[in-house]
Write a protein that holds these residues in place. Structure first.
Motif, PDB file in Angstrom:
ATOM      1  N   GLY A  41       0.779  -1.226   0.000  1.00 25.63           N
ATOM      2  CA  GLY A  41       0.000   0.000   0.000  1.00 25.63           C
ATOM      3  C   GLY A  41       0.805   1.267   0.000  1.00 25.63           C
ATOM      4  O   GLY A  41       0.233   2.357   0.118  1.00 25.63           O
ATOM      5  N   ILE A  42       2.146   1.170  -0.127  1.00 27.69           N
ATOM      6  CA  ILE A  42       2.967   2.376  -0.190  1.00 27.69           C
ATOM      7  C   ILE A  42       3.899   2.288  -1.390  1.00 27.69           C
ATOM      8  O   ILE A  42       4.088   1.216  -1.980  1.00 27.69           O
ATOM      9  CB  ILE A  42       3.804   2.579   1.090  1.00 27.69           C
ATOM     10  N   SER A  43       4.487   3.416  -1.737  1.00 29.62           N
ATOM     11  CA  SER A  43       5.419   3.459  -2.868  1.00 29.62           C
ATOM     12  C   SER A  43       6.506   4.472  -2.577  1.00 29.62           C
ATOM     13  O   SER A  43       6.230   5.549  -2.025  1.00 29.62           O
ATOM     14  CB  SER A  43       4.670   3.839  -4.157  1.00 29.62           C
ATOM     15  N   TRP A  44       7.738   4.119  -2.939  1.00 31.75           N
ATOM     16  CA  TRP A  44       8.858   5.049  -2.861  1.00 31.75           C
ATOM     17  C   TRP A  44       9.147   5.572  -4.256  1.00 31.75           C
ATOM     18  O   TRP A  44       9.240   4.796  -5.212  1.00 31.75           O
ATOM     19  CB  TRP A  44      10.099   4.378  -2.273  1.00 31.75           C
ATOM     20  N   ILE A  45       9.308   6.876  -4.379  1.00 30.02           N
ATOM     21  CA  ILE A  45       9.429   7.529  -5.691  1.00 30.02           C
ATOM     22  C   ILE A  45      10.652   8.430  -5.687  1.00 30.02           C
ATOM     23  O   ILE A  45      10.938   9.125  -4.697  1.00 30.02           O
ATOM     24  CB  ILE A  45       8.157   8.352  -5.995  1.00 30.02           C
ATOM     25  N   SER A  46      11.341   8.465  -6.788  1.00 27.76           N
ATOM     26  CA  SER A  46      12.503   9.332  -6.951  1.00 27.76           C
ATOM     27  C   SER A  46      12.257  10.292  -8.112  1.00 27.76           C
ATOM     28  O   SER A  46      11.538   9.957  -9.053  1.00 27.76           O
ATOM     29  CB  SER A  46      13.758   8.496  -7.209  1.00 27.76           C
ATOM     30  N   GLY A  47      12.856  11.491  -8.026  1.00 30.04           N
ATOM     31  CA  GLY A  47      12.782  12.421  -9.148  1.00 30.04           C
ATOM     32  C   GLY A  47      11.722  13.486  -9.047  1.00 30.04           C
ATOM     33  O   GLY A  47      11.373  14.096 -10.056  1.00 30.04           O
ATOM     34  N   LEU A  48      11.182  13.747  -7.830  1.00 28.36           N
ATOM     35  CA  LEU A  48      10.177  14.799  -7.651  1.00 28.36           C
ATOM     36  C   LEU A  48      10.661  15.749  -6.561  1.00 28.36           C
ATOM     37  O   LEU A  48      10.198  15.722  -5.420  1.00 28.36           O
ATOM     38  CB  LEU A  48       8.815  14.194  -7.277  1.00 28.36           C
ATOM     39  N   PRO A  49      11.619  16.632  -6.887  1.00 30.59           N
ATOM     40  CA  PRO A  49      12.241  17.474  -5.856  1.00 30.59           C
ATOM     41  C   PRO A  49      11.314  18.502  -5.222  1.00 30.59           C
ATOM     42  O   PRO A  49      11.559  18.952  -4.103  1.00 30.59           O
ATOM     43  CB  PRO A  49      13.390  18.159  -6.607  1.00 30.59           C
ATOM     44  N   THR A  50      10.247  18.911  -5.891  1.00 32.64           N
ATOM     45  CA  THR A  50       9.364  19.944  -5.322  1.00 32.64           C
ATOM     46  C   THR A  50       8.101  19.356  -4.694  1.00 32.64           C
ATOM     47  O   THR A  50       7.190  20.105  -4.329  1.00 32.64           O
ATOM     48  CB  THR A  50       8.944  20.952  -6.409  1.00 32.64           C
ATOM     49  N   ALA A  51       8.035  18.049  -4.571  1.00 30.46           N
ATOM     50  CA  ALA A  51       6.859  17.421  -3.960  1.00 30.46           C
ATOM     51  C   ALA A  51       6.727  17.861  -2.506  1.00 30.46           C
ATOM     52  O   ALA A  51       7.726  18.020  -1.793  1.00 30.46           O
ATOM     53  CB  ALA A  51       6.966  15.905  -4.049  1.00 30.46           C
ATOM     54  N   ALA A  52       5.489  18.071  -2.060  1.00 32.87           N
ATOM     55  CA  ALA A  52       5.205  18.487  -0.687  1.00 32.87           C
ATOM     56  C   ALA A  52       4.240  17.502  -0.047  1.00 32.87           C
ATOM     57  O   ALA A  52       3.537  16.752  -0.734  1.00 32.87           O
ATOM     58  CB  ALA A  52       4.621  19.893  -0.670  1.00 32.87           C
ATOM     59  N   ILE A  53       4.219  17.522   1.273  1.00 37.73           N
ATOM     60  CA  ILE A  53       3.314  16.637   2.001  1.00 37.73           C
ATOM     61  C   ILE A  53       1.870  16.900   1.570  1.00 37.73           C
ATOM     62  O   ILE A  53       1.448  18.048   1.407  1.00 37.73           O
ATOM     63  CB  ILE A  53       3.469  16.845   3.519  1.00 37.73           C
ATOM     64  N   ASP A  54       1.117  15.822   1.374  1.00 42.85           N
ATOM     65  CA  ASP A  54      -0.307  15.830   1.001  1.00 42.85           C
ATOM     66  C   ASP A  54      -0.551  16.198  -0.456  1.00 42.85           C
ATOM     67  O   ASP A  54      -1.705  16.407  -0.858  1.00 42.85           O
ATOM     68  CB  ASP A  54      -1.126  16.768   1.894  1.00 42.85           C
TER      69      ASP A  54
END
Length: 502
Positions: A41-54
């Motif tokens: 039910g979870i995923s680790w992702i790379s390559g999104l430097p501006t991602a924010a919580i929620d």
């Protein structure tokens, strides 16, 4: 070329011209991430430097996720929807928006998941408004004091542990003691009160969900109720969001001046789900392996239930969170957290349940810190005398177990206390009107039923309820008027009792 094709081509041309009119050449930067790992039910992702919580994430395969954790090199996300094609290497982009769901009157009578997707087999509800799931609670200046009662139909609750509109009243107890039944009784008692309700089922079995839906339909409660369901087989992310979705739906009505009721069944399961997600995302565990922010998660949810002042529309949201205890341990981590957040608790006791006292509410451990301010003055006056008598009876009854001789006054107190205990008993799904509750309280406080035996109480209550319903009396009549009518009823129509009950 036919006329229809000509019209279609002209419409497309007009759209293109409109787009070109507003188009401005500029540098556009987009981020493209990819899935490093996925599972549970979870995923680790790379390559999104501006991602924010929620932030909401969109996967190339059609899956969706919610940013839940940030590290120096990757983003941890909980999955809200996952396809069979989701695997490592799948592309991910930022949606640029916060999580929201459709809200409005179209949701009444519907069964939906925390994202607003219908689960009842009907078409998607047509809602004109959207509400964010995760947002701040109303500010201090927007709130008002709790000043209106919310009647549950339960004699013990409405008299001794009253609930006000805008209050957060915790229902706490072991499994199987009637916690959900008490909440459902309260919800069913709102029929005809213009109170839209939301019932949130978190991590429940499908059979429990079906039973709840059938029960609400049987008592015509679905007409004013929305069910938000994240059953046990749903993704952990959906189970975590379920209470926030129910809160957002009720919040929409509250901000439009309505009085709403939302039930969270239950927050123990919600806390376990949040612990599961946090451990999977490698957050440091705290007490009982729960993450350190579990308190703020529940506080942020329950603080959104309040009573708004007149400038904000005067609406309210009453919350009935349910929490489970183990072996009656009310001092466990999650129960004590929720007790400190809420405005009171209704505690259900296993010994009372085993002894046949239903609802099995322990008066000594239950409290409503602000509900008394919302009680009608005449109810508050009668209930105050009632509670004092009952607590004294519980202390005196202990002495009878040792066979000690008691004074005549103590004997009378114990006899009246046993009558009162029978008066408090109530079957499930049989809510009582507040006028009937005033009637039996006045009858008890004035000693009009002191000559009865406990075995005669059920029939007496049944006849009294019928008499009150046909009388048309209201709480505004005054205590003297009620006492006069009760004296006549008890003398004329309630004197005859069957031989076996004497």
């Amino acid at each position: 070329m036919t006329a229809d094709k000509t019209d279609s081509a002209d419409s497309l041309l007009q759209q293109q011209k409109a787009w070109l009119t507003h188009y401005r050449p500029a540098l556009r930067v987009s981020e493209q991430g990819y899935v490093v790992s996925v599972g549970d039910g979870i995923s680790w992702i790379s390559g999104l430097p501006t991602a924010a919580i929620d932030d909401v994430l969109l996967f190339e395969d059609g899956s969706r996720g919610l940013v839940f954790d940030l590290t120096d090199s990757s983003v941890g996300a909980v999955l809200l929807h996952a396809t069979d094609q989701l695997t490592a290497g799948t592309g991910v982009t930022l949606s640029g928006r916060q999580l929201s769901l459709p809200v409005g009157d179209a949701l009444l009578g519907r069964v939906i998941d925390p994202l607003g997707t219908p689960l009842d087999g009907e078409a998607a509800p047509k809602c004109d408004a959207y509400q964010r799931l995760l947002q701040d609670s109303p500010g201090i200046v927007e709130r008002d004091f709790v000043h209106q009662p919310l009647y549950s139909g339960c004699k013990v609750v409405d008299t001794l542990i009253p609930i006000g509109r805008g209050q957060r009243q915790l229902i706490v107890g072991d499994e199987g003691l009637g916690r959900s039944s008490l909440a459902l009784d309260t919800l069913i008692n709102q029929r005809g009160q213009q109170v839209p309700c939301v019932y949130v089922l978190i991590g429940q079995k499908r059979s429990t969900v079906i039973d709840t839906i059938e029960l609400l339909r049987r008592y015509d409660a679905m007409d004013y109720t929305t069910l938000v369901v994240a059953e046990a087989s749903a993704l952990p992310g959906l189970q975590h969001l379920a209470p926030f979705a129910g809160c957002a739906i009720a919040e929409y009505w509250m901000h439009r001046g309505l009085h709403t009721l939302v039930v969270y069944d239950d927050l123990s399961t919600h806390a376990k789900t949040y612990r599961e997600l946090s451990l999977l995302l490698r957050r440091p565990p705290g007490r009982e392996a729960y993450p350190g922010d579990i308190f703020s998660i529940h506080a942020g949810l329950l603080e959104r239930a309040t009573c708004l002042n007149a400038t904000q529309g005067g609406g309210s949201m009453t919350a009935l969170p349910i929490v489970e205890t183990q072996q009656g341990e009310i001092a466990a981590y999650i129960p004590t957290n929720l007790i400190s957040i809420t405005d009171g608790q209704t505690y259900l006791d296993a010994e009372l349940f085993s002894g046949g006292f239903r609802p099995a509410i322990d008066i000594g451990k239950s409290v409503s810190r602000i509900g008394g301010k919302a009680q009608h003055p005449v109810i508050k006056q009668e209930a105050g005398r009632l509670k004092l008598d009952y607590l004294q009876f519980l202390e005196l009854e202990v002495f009878t177990r040792f066979g000690a001789r008691l004074e005549a006054a103590m004997e009378r107190s114990i006899k009246r206390g046993r009558l009162l205990r029978e008066l408090f008993k109530q079957d499930r799904l049989s809510p009582c009107s507040i006028e009937f509750q005033l009637a039996w309280m006045v009858a008890y406080n004035d000693g009009l039923i002191d000559n009865r035996t406990p075995a005669q109480i059920p029939r007496l209550l049944s006849e009294l309820q019928t008499a009150v319903a046909s009388s048309g009396l209201t709480l505004e009549e005054g205590r003297e008027r009620w006492a006069e009518k009760l004296t006549d009823w008890l003398a004329d129509t309630l004197t005859t009792q069957p031989e076996e009950s004497r």
